[in-house]
Design an enzyme around this catalytic site. Structure first.
Site, PDB file in Angstrom:
ATOM      1  N   HIS A 245       0.822  -1.215   0.000  1.00 21.33           N
ATOM      2  CA  HIS A 245       0.000   0.000   0.000  1.00 21.33           C
ATOM      3  C   HIS A 245       0.852   1.260   0.000  1.00 21.33           C
ATOM      4  O   HIS A 245       0.670   2.165  -0.821  1.00 21.33           O
ATOM      5  CB  HIS A 245      -0.933  -0.024   1.218  1.00 21.33           C
ATOM      6  CG  HIS A 245      -1.802   1.181   1.305  1.00 21.33           C
ATOM      7  ND1 HIS A 245      -1.448   2.294   2.040  1.00 21.33           N
ATOM      8  CD2 HIS A 245      -2.979   1.483   0.716  1.00 21.33           C
ATOM      9  CE1 HIS A 245      -2.387   3.216   1.915  1.00 21.33           C
ATOM     10  NE2 HIS A 245      -3.327   2.739   1.118  1.00 21.33           N
ATOM     11  N   CYS A 624      -1.840  -2.258 -15.934  1.00 19.64           N
ATOM     12  CA  CYS A 624      -1.998  -1.193 -14.941  1.00 19.64           C
ATOM     13  C   CYS A 624      -1.344  -1.554 -13.614  1.00 19.64           C
ATOM     14  O   CYS A 624      -1.440  -0.812 -12.653  1.00 19.64           O
ATOM     15  CB  CYS A 624      -3.465  -0.845 -14.754  1.00 19.64           C
ATOM     16  SG  CYS A 624      -4.433  -2.205 -14.092  1.00 19.64           S
TER      17      CYS A 624
HETATM   18  C1  PEP Z   1      -2.805  -5.206  -9.832  1.00 19.64           C
HETATM   19  O1  PEP Z   1      -3.132  -6.159  -9.138  1.00 19.64           O
HETATM   20  O2  PEP Z   1      -1.825  -5.210 -10.593  1.00 19.64           O
HETATM   21  C2  PEP Z   1      -3.572  -3.951  -9.762  1.00 19.64           C
HETATM   22  C3  PEP Z   1      -3.292  -2.949 -10.567  1.00 19.64           C
HETATM   23  O3  PEP Z   1      -4.544  -3.848  -8.802  1.00 19.64           O
HETATM   24  P1  PEP Z   1      -4.235  -3.551  -7.243  1.00 19.64           P
HETATM   25  O4  PEP Z   1      -2.794  -3.127  -7.158  1.00 19.64           O
HETATM   26  O5  PEP Z   1      -5.171  -2.478  -6.857  1.00 19.64           O
HETATM   27  O6  PEP Z   1      -4.525  -4.863  -6.610  1.00 19.64           O
END
Ligand code: PEP
Ligand code: MG
Length: 668
Positions: A245, A624
């Site tokens: 996080h 992403c």
């Molecule tokens: C991922 O898992 O790569 C993603 C972009 O989602 P998060 O980081 O919010 O789990």
């Protein structure tokens, strides 16, 4: 030399610079020249251009009657190279001529070592000189203007990661020389920070209000800490990895962050006493600490920082990069402010809006909690109705910034327990606020407890169980787009993204709710609006069955944070505890959460992209996960044929340059 190749320093250097272990080393054996054979002898080092500013002017130093070691050891103070002109004019003129010849031959700034023996000049070594980002940009632009290199070659001359130093505050170089490194963590978000230690997000916010500069120190951060993180100069966590996080959020904010400093150091945090002990250095609340998110270094006390400045060559240079790249570059943005920041850095769309980040603000979390404690659909819908206007307002703000550029909105993803309190006093207070008994809230918390929450009740599973969440989020997305379309007379095509899909039927199930809701709103408004419904590919099973999913999904976005976590089978938040030992034993060379593991996770990406396009040739493909802003991972994404990469706003320029370099090296 051969022995030093495998020492810990060399291994750390290789890891920092992403140099594979297998490359080995080379040794050059040459005849000795003696710079210490009298006053007509000497040795020195010089650059054909200034490596700090890029100025086109020979720069260097030398020592008379000395060997290279004497220069390095710093026992005697060397003279500037220009003095050699008075002392030994012929040698100086020859050196200037040779330096010019070497630069034109290599067509780049040279870093040269030389020895003079009895009035004879010997060149020991030349190489392309290391340089600051500022110098790299100036030299690249100057060499184009001098007709030495083409624009394309210039684009290859600047390290994408170097751009970081132009976008974030840095420690003052002179001040840093005197500073002592007392510990190290992961270089999670670049830049330098200096401030007073505080141990909670609330304290960070309070101290900031009274004008103090703070560094927030936490065991780890959670979405509740967001406000404190926003006002901190830097964030230091004891636990966590490159996609934890703290790392993800700090990168999004452009705030310096060092993560997981307790993974490889002796670190003890005591929240009650408000102290942190890093390898025997104890910081109390209010003590100054300095951290460097580019190296991961931790320092005692205050080190002066210099702010990021405008660079005159950057825009011109980036326009060349944009001319040659084939990948589009989007940004991950959860707020209109992030969207604006990404857009200012050149983002062509938004690849990920994490909607849950909108729920943590003080004015909304209550409604979210009401939704979670609701024990029937009607109550849940009532709570969701309170969230709807906030969510719609946020989306409108983002659409206003982005206009017709694609905006990909991801539906609620985290396990619901993340929205509930953990401390007893908070549980009591929040139960009162929600008008329920403490016992009832306790029961909800217990019922949401999971042994493995990241593989638990989250992602699209939330909307499968509570379709009303998808109804509310779709209503917010579509209404927001309709409103902004009307206001600005534009045609937004919303991209709705369903997370954590592993089976086409679950995607179909959620999509049915989305489509029904969206079509009804569009029909009622009497407008003609298109929208797309796609998914993240972040579970290995989704990658394996991508052909089936692509029949239903308009686009895929690779969520490589979760895909890495689930493919390796270790947690993105905890792996730091053992990864160092894996590096030491050469089991892994690099952190797979920072650099895409091309052999394993990458194979899944490549396969899913291929399978997906076979079933639906027009399938949109992007990434992403945090890898979308990592230069080597961007190159991989280019090679496997993705349409775009999406990364935090401050990494957009880096991704643009990395994409251009990938396209120049591997045109597709
Ligand atoms: C991922 O898992 O790569 C993603 C972009 O989602 P998060 O980081 O919010 O789990
Ligand atoms: Mg994910």
């Amino acid at each position: 030399v051969f022995r030093s190749w495998d020492n810990p320093r060399a291994n750390v250097y290789r890891r920092m610079n992403e140099i594979p272990y297998e490359w080995g080393t080379a040794v050059n054996v040459q005849q000795m020249a003696f710079g210490n054979s009298g006053d007509r002898s000497g040795t020195g080092v010089a650059f054909t251009r200034n490596p700090a500013t890029g100025e086109r002017k020979l720069m260097g130093e030398y020592l008379i009657n000395a060997q290279g070691e004497d220069v390095v050891a710093g026992v005697r103070t060397p003279s500037p190279i220009s003095h050699l002109e008075d002392q030994m004019p012929e040698v100086y003129n020859e050196f200037v001529e040779v330096a010019g010849r070497l630069e034109s031959y290599y067509r780049d700034m040279q870093d040269m070592e030389f020895t003079i023996e009895d009035g004879h000049l010997f060149m020991l070594q030349t190489r392309n000189g290391k340089r600051t980002a500022q110098a790299a940009l100036k030299i690249a632009c100057d060499l184009v203007d001098e007709g030495v290199i083409t624009e394309k070659e210039a684009v290859l001359r600047v390290e994408p990661k170097q751009l970081d130093t132009l976008l974030h505050p840095q420690f003052d170089v002179a001040a840093l020389k005197a500073a002592e490194v007392i510990g190290k963590g992961l270089a999670a978000s670049p830049g330098s920070a200096c401030g007073k230690v505080v141990f909670s997000a609330e304290d960070a916010a309070e101290w900031h209000k009274r004008g103090e500069k703070v560094v927030l120190v936490r065991l780890e951060t959670s979405p509740e800490d967001i406000v404190g993180m926003q006002v901190s100069q830097g964030i230091l966590t004891v636990r966590g990895g490159m996609t934890s996080h703290a790392a993800v959020v700090a990168r999004g904010m452009g705030t310096c962050c060092v993560c997981g400093c307790g993974n490889s150091n002796e670190v003890v945090v005591n929240y009650d006493k408000k102290t942190i002990d890093v390898n025997g250095h104890v910081f109390h609340e209010g003590d100054f600490i300095s951290i460097d998110g580019t190296t991961g270094n931790i320092y005692v006390g205050q080190i002066a920082t210099v702010p990021a400045t405008e660079n005159v060559n950057l825009q011109r240079f980036m326009s060349w990069a944009d001319k040659y790249r084939q990948l589009k570059v989007y940004t991950n943005a959860d707020t209109p402010r992030d969207a604006q920041q990404g857009s200012d850095f050149g983002a062509e769309g938004i690849g990920l809006t994490r909607t849950e980040h909108m729920f943590f603000a003080e004015d909304r979390i209550k409604a979210m909690r009401e939704m979670i404690v609701a024990d029937n659909t009607a109550d849940r819908e009532k709570a969701l109705a309170k969230i709807l206007p906030y969510q719609q307002g946020d989306f409108e703000g983002i659409y206003e910034v982005m206009g017709e550029r694609p905006v990909t909105i991801r539906y609620l993803d985290p396990p619901l327990h993340e929205f509930l309190p953990t401390k007893e006093e908070d549980i009591k207070e929040i139960a009162d606020e929600l008008g329920i008994t403490t016992e009832r809230l306790h029961n909800v918390i217990t019922s949401l407890h999971e042994f493995n929450p990241m593989m638990g009740f989250r992602g699209c599973r939330l909307c499968v169980r509570y379709p009303e969440i998808a109804v509310m989020q779709t209503t917010a997305v579509i209404n927001a787009a309709i409103n902004v379309n009307k206001k600005k007379n534009i045609h937004i095509v919303p991209h709705i993204m369903i997370p954590l899909v592993g089976e086409v039927k679950e995607f179909k199930f959620v999509k049915a709710t989305v489509v029904k809701t969206a079509d009804a709103i569009i029909a009622k408004a009497g407008v003609d609006m298109k929208y797309e419904v796609g998914t993240m590919i972040e579970i290995p099973r989704a990658a394996l069955t991508a052909d089936e999913i692509a029949k239903e999904a308009d686009f895929f976005s690779f969520g490589t944070n979760d895909l890495t976590q689930m493919t390796f089978g270790f947690s993105r938040d905890d792996a730091g505890k053992f990864l160092d030992c894996y590096y030491e034993n050469k089991i892994y060379e690099l952190d797979p959460f920072a650099h895409l593991d091309q052999n394993g996770v990458g194979k899944l990406v490549q396969m899913a992209a291929k399978l997906g396009r076979e079933s639906r040739p027009e399938l949109g493909l992007g990434i992403c996960g945090e890898h979308g802003g990592d230069p080597t991972s961007v190159e991989f994404c280019h090679k496997v044929g993705l349409d775009y990469v999406s990364c935090s706003p401050f990494r957009v320029p880096i991704a643009r340059l990395a994409a251009a370099q990938a396209a120049i090296k591997n045109p597709r």
